[in-house]
Design an enzyme around this catalytic site. Sequence first.
Site, short mmCIF file in Angstrom:
data_model
loop_
_atom_site.label_atom_id
_atom_site.label_comp_id
_atom_site.label_asym_id
_atom_site.label_seq_id
_atom_site.Cartn_x
_atom_site.Cartn_y
_atom_site.Cartn_z
N TYR A 1 99.02 -14.41 49.22
CA TYR A 1 99.18 -14.46 50.54
C TYR A 1 99.71 -13.16 51.14
CZ TYR A 1 101.14 -16.75 54.82
OH TYR A 1 101.43 -17.20 56.07
N ASP B 1 75.85 11.77 52.91
CA ASP B 1 76.23 11.18 51.93
C ASP B 1 75.89 11.92 50.40
OD1 ASP B 1 77.85 9.75 50.02
OD2 ASP B 1 76.30 7.93 50.13
N TYR C 1 102.15 -26.29 49.94
CA TYR C 1 103.09 -27.29 49.38
C TYR C 1 102.70 -28.42 48.56
CZ TYR C 1 106.50 -24.87 52.92
OH TYR C 1 107.03 -24.00 53.67
#
Length: 431
Positions: free
Chosen positions: A43, A204, A75
């Site tokens: 979380y 790149d 829960y």
Amino acid sequence: MKTVYTCFCTDIIHEGHLNIINEAKKLGKVVIGALSDKALIRYNKFPTLSQEERVKLYHSIEGVEEVIIQNDMLYDDVIEKMKPDYIIHGDNWKYGPPSAIRMHVMEKVLEYGGKVVDIPYTYSEKITKAEKLLREKLSMPEYRRKRLKQLIDICPIVKIIEAHSGLTGLIAEKTVVENNGRLDQFDGMWVSSLCDSTVKGKPDIELLDMSSRLRTVDDIMEVTTKPIILDGDTGGLTEHFVYNIRTLERMGVSAIIIEDKKGLKKNSLFGTEVKQTQASIKEFCDKISAGKHIQLTEDFMIIARIESLILEKGMKDALERAFAYVNAGADGIMIHSRKKEPDEILAFCDEFRKTDKKTPIVVVPSSFDSITEEELAEHGVNIVIYANQLTRSAFPAMQKTAEDILRYHRAKEVDERLLPIKDIITLIDEL
Ligand code: SPV
Ligand code: MG
């Protein structure tokens, strides 16, 4: 006696928590759930105290009769086991993404006649400051660096998105969507050589020097807490690579991915359209070993990227390299492909996993983008990197805006698709 349950996911107790306990006491016997490390990490609330220390801390609060571990963010485990008469929470969970959790809990407790009690959230300068300080602690190197390994241990698949600035770092840090009652978010950031170069208007080709790359990393670190994986290109000369490992560790970067190319490196998505040279197995193993030898912490990861499929050297070569690199000390393997279909990537993962069950596998599905995270996880992939999508979505939007302003000799026609002025001036919080 009624049971009153509340879940804490905090490392500090402030007046807001004490207020919840006081209100809970009025209703019955107070039981606190300590959200488990696993659920907290999922979380994005990384603990700075261990699970045991948190349980002890909650126990020490006056009026608390029992502390249990809550494993499920939603829960479900607690509700099933305990069926509390009341679940009490600050009313701040009525708003934003956490409201999905509240809705879920309401439905569950209704089934047996339980009740959700929302009490006014305690807003105070002291609390805001304490919570902010706690969050900021997570940006410190000793917490941030180890987060990637922690995530690999607990997540079915770790989701990483490209960031190349403070702003894109904030998007990676803060974007949350609700998905079937779950809250989905990215786990960390990839500092891509392609995007870091592109936003500076450079190709790149390892043209940006390390100071410039580290400046980007630092800009992101300034405003985020999630772990960072640096795209290290070829790693450069081994003699330089070892210095860079020390710097990255000290800064709190979690991992570097280096690719087994040498000489002038070009972006892998060119494949064999441009000349690119793969290093020998021995050369690349020596570089990996030198890096592992120099690092000081257990947390930092050196991930070896195999270019055999990109350079059409075949699956046998890719697998031989993978096992050799792991033997040389690599903490993970990244396998890359520019095929539209994921078949060769999945074949590699299946074959590699027959022998090696635990070395983390990283993939970058830029070309083979139809595959889902769940399917990748089923084939043993541990980290998925969305390597360039933020830059690729911003560029066409900016280009179109520039063209339309030129076309209409004013900005009115583009206004509808822009972030409102009110929002842009308040987008970034002041200290
Ligand atoms: C990058 O993002 O710079 C990468 C991944 O190295 S790729 O562009 O697919 O080679
Ligand atoms: Mg790159």
